[in-house]
Design a protein around this motif. Structure first.
Motif, PDB file in Angstrom:
ATOM      1  N   GLN A 245       0.831  -1.146  -0.017  1.00  0.00           N
ATOM      2  CA  GLN A 245      -0.103  -0.309  -0.135  1.00  0.00           C
ATOM      3  C   GLN A 245       0.746   1.425   0.074  1.00  0.00           C
ATOM      4  N   ASP A 246       2.032   1.126   0.180  1.00  0.00           N
ATOM      5  CA  ASP A 246       3.144   2.102   0.097  1.00  0.00           C
ATOM      6  C   ASP A 246       3.630   2.466  -1.270  1.00  0.00           C
ATOM      7  N   LEU A 247       3.380   3.556  -1.850  1.00  0.00           N
ATOM      8  CA  LEU A 247       3.834   3.827  -3.123  1.00  0.00           C
ATOM      9  C   LEU A 247       5.639   3.733  -3.504  1.00  0.00           C
ATOM     10  N   SER A 248       6.234   4.148  -2.212  1.00  0.00           N
ATOM     11  CA  SER A 248       7.541   4.204  -2.240  1.00  0.00           C
ATOM     12  C   SER A 248       7.972   2.561  -2.300  1.00  0.00           C
ATOM     13  N   ASP A 249       7.276   1.584  -1.931  1.00  0.00           N
ATOM     14  CA  ASP A 249       7.771   0.171  -2.247  1.00  0.00           C
ATOM     15  C   ASP A 249       7.049  -0.237  -3.504  1.00  0.00           C
ATOM     16  N   MET A 250       5.864   0.155  -4.047  1.00  0.00           N
ATOM     17  CA  MET A 250       5.414  -0.288  -5.074  1.00  0.00           C
ATOM     18  C   MET A 250       5.653   0.287  -6.434  1.00  0.00           C
ATOM     19  N   CYS A 251       6.097   1.489  -6.457  1.00  0.00           N
ATOM     20  CA  CYS A 251       6.666   2.210  -7.768  1.00  0.00           C
ATOM     21  C   CYS A 251       7.840   2.018  -7.892  1.00  0.00           C
ATOM     22  N   HIS A 252       8.281   2.054  -9.304  1.00  0.00           N
ATOM     23  CA  HIS A 252       9.518   2.046  -9.926  1.00  0.00           C
ATOM     24  C   HIS A 252      10.582   3.048  -9.363  1.00  0.00           C
ATOM     25  N   GLY A 253      10.100   4.157  -8.971  1.00  0.00           N
ATOM     26  CA  GLY A 253      10.840   5.229  -8.444  1.00  0.00           C
ATOM     27  C   GLY A 253      11.123   5.247  -6.828  1.00  0.00           C
ATOM     28  N   GLY A 254      10.662   4.170  -6.285  1.00  0.00           N
ATOM     29  CA  GLY A 254      11.185   4.143  -4.871  1.00  0.00           C
ATOM     30  C   GLY A 254      10.579   5.098  -4.198  1.00  0.00           C
ATOM     31  N   PRO A 255      11.436   5.842  -3.210  1.00  0.00           N
ATOM     32  CA  PRO A 255      11.034   6.846  -2.220  1.00  0.00           C
ATOM     33  C   PRO A 255      10.825   8.292  -3.157  1.00  0.00           C
ATOM     34  N   PHE A 256      11.422   8.346  -4.466  1.00  0.00           N
ATOM     35  CA  PHE A 256      11.100   9.281  -5.049  1.00  0.00           C
ATOM     36  C   PHE A 256       9.491   9.456  -5.457  1.00  0.00           C
ATOM     37  N   ALA A 257       8.868   8.387  -5.453  1.00  0.00           N
ATOM     38  CA  ALA A 257       7.451   8.435  -5.714  1.00  0.00           C
ATOM     39  C   ALA A 257       6.528   9.019  -4.525  1.00  0.00           C
ATOM     40  N   THR A 258       7.265   9.290  -3.478  1.00  0.00           N
ATOM     41  CA  THR A 258       6.343   9.707  -2.345  1.00  0.00           C
ATOM     42  C   THR A 258       6.884  10.846  -1.672  1.00  0.00           C
ATOM     43  N   ILE A 259       8.208  11.335  -1.843  1.00  0.00           N
ATOM     44  CA  ILE A 259       8.716  12.552  -1.280  1.00  0.00           C
ATOM     45  C   ILE A 259       7.892  13.879  -1.890  1.00  0.00           C
ATOM     46  N   PRO A 260       7.679  15.064  -1.054  1.00  0.00           N
ATOM     47  CA  PRO A 260       7.202  16.289  -1.697  1.00  0.00           C
ATOM     48  C   PRO A 260       8.004  16.624  -2.847  1.00  0.00           C
TER      49      PRO A 260
END
Length: 278
Positions: A245-260
């Motif tokens: 459920q965490d985009l930073s785990d689910m998206c190719h960009g990792g934590p870049f997907a969730t940081i402001p």
């Protein structure tokens, strides 16, 4: 080749490229904003310069066969920092290449140009852009710039969407790792392939868990040898389970997907600065 130019020579990845590139040409001209990059290789010449200034780039690329463009801010940052370094700087490299009749730009693009795609989508090199940050947006700009300069001005480009060229320090890297040896191999194939036109290729090692498809760029002859699976047992045993459920785990960009937007993400990736010393 007579002359190669490497931008971003003071950076971590640039430090690993200087020596192998110096063996491919009579003269290697390296450049960065740093005042000094240490001891030079026998046929290397260093020039301090700012990518955001067109005139020095035109001078640097005079007589060059190709340019390997790794210079840029390598993390998410505020827009007013990304713009001159990563966007204006990219334009200046392609424009300087065109003015000097440089044949090809080999460019360090990034997975963050498509970082918002879910990792359970096995994406190819032809998916539409889907950036995760200002940093990723700048990579989209440079890829489109490369396409434009090929279509309208005949400057070839290889845009290497690097996933994570760093130590394996998190579970994401089990799929995204690009070893330094494979990085060098990819750059060499991007240089010595006879014809590339405009090409996008993923910069990733031969990982069992690689989440991207490089099939359409196989003609480059890039055949990575390293595999992050050697780190899997230890990494999975010492890391918390990923959260679907965490985009930073689910998206190719990792934590870049969730940081402001505008805030650094590199600190969340546990990257060790293991730059090569001359």
């Amino acid at each position: 080749m007579k002359k190669l130019v490497l931008t971003g020579a003071a950076g971590r990845l640039g430090s690993y490229l200087r020596e192998p590139l110096s063996k491919l040409c009579d003269e290697l001209v390296t450049t960065d904003r740093a005042a000094d990059i240490g001891k030079l290789y026998p046929n290397e010449r260093y020039v301090q310069a700012d990518l955001a200034d067109l005139a020095p780039m035109v001078d640097l690329l005079q007589g060059a066969d190709m340019v390997v463009h790794f210079g840029a801010i390598g993390d998410e940052a505020p827009w007013d920092q990304i713009l001159p370094s990563n966007i204006v700087g990219a334009y200046n490299i392609w424009e300087a290449a065109y003015q000097n009749k440089v044949r090809r730009v080999v460019y360090a693009s990034s997975i963050h140009a498509v970082g918002m795609y879910p990792k359970n989508q096995f994406i190819g090199t032809d998916v539409p852009h889907r950036p995760d940050t200002f940093y990723g947006l700048a990579k989209c700009f440079a890829e489109d710039l490369a396409s434009l300069y090929w279509e309208k001005r005949g400057v070839e480009s290889v845009c290497m969407r690097i996933l994570s060229a760093a130590n394996v320090g998190n579970p994401r890297a089990l799929g995204s790792w690009l070893s330094y040896d494979d990085l060098i191999h990819l750059v060499e194939r991007s240089i010595d392939t006879p014809v590339t036109g405009f090409t996008i290729v993923y910069g990733v090692s031969n990982n069992d868990r690689a989440p991207v498809d490089n099939a359409k760029a196989h003609y480059l002859g890039y055949r990575p040898k390293d595999n992050a699976e050697q780190f899997a047992a230890q990494m999975l045993a010492t890391s918390a389970p990923l959260n679907p459920q965490d985009l930073s785990d689910m998206c190719h960009g990792g934590p870049f997907a969730t940081i402001p937007l505008g805030e650094s993400a590199a600190s969340k990736l546990n990257i060790v600065d293991d730059s090569k010393k001359t």
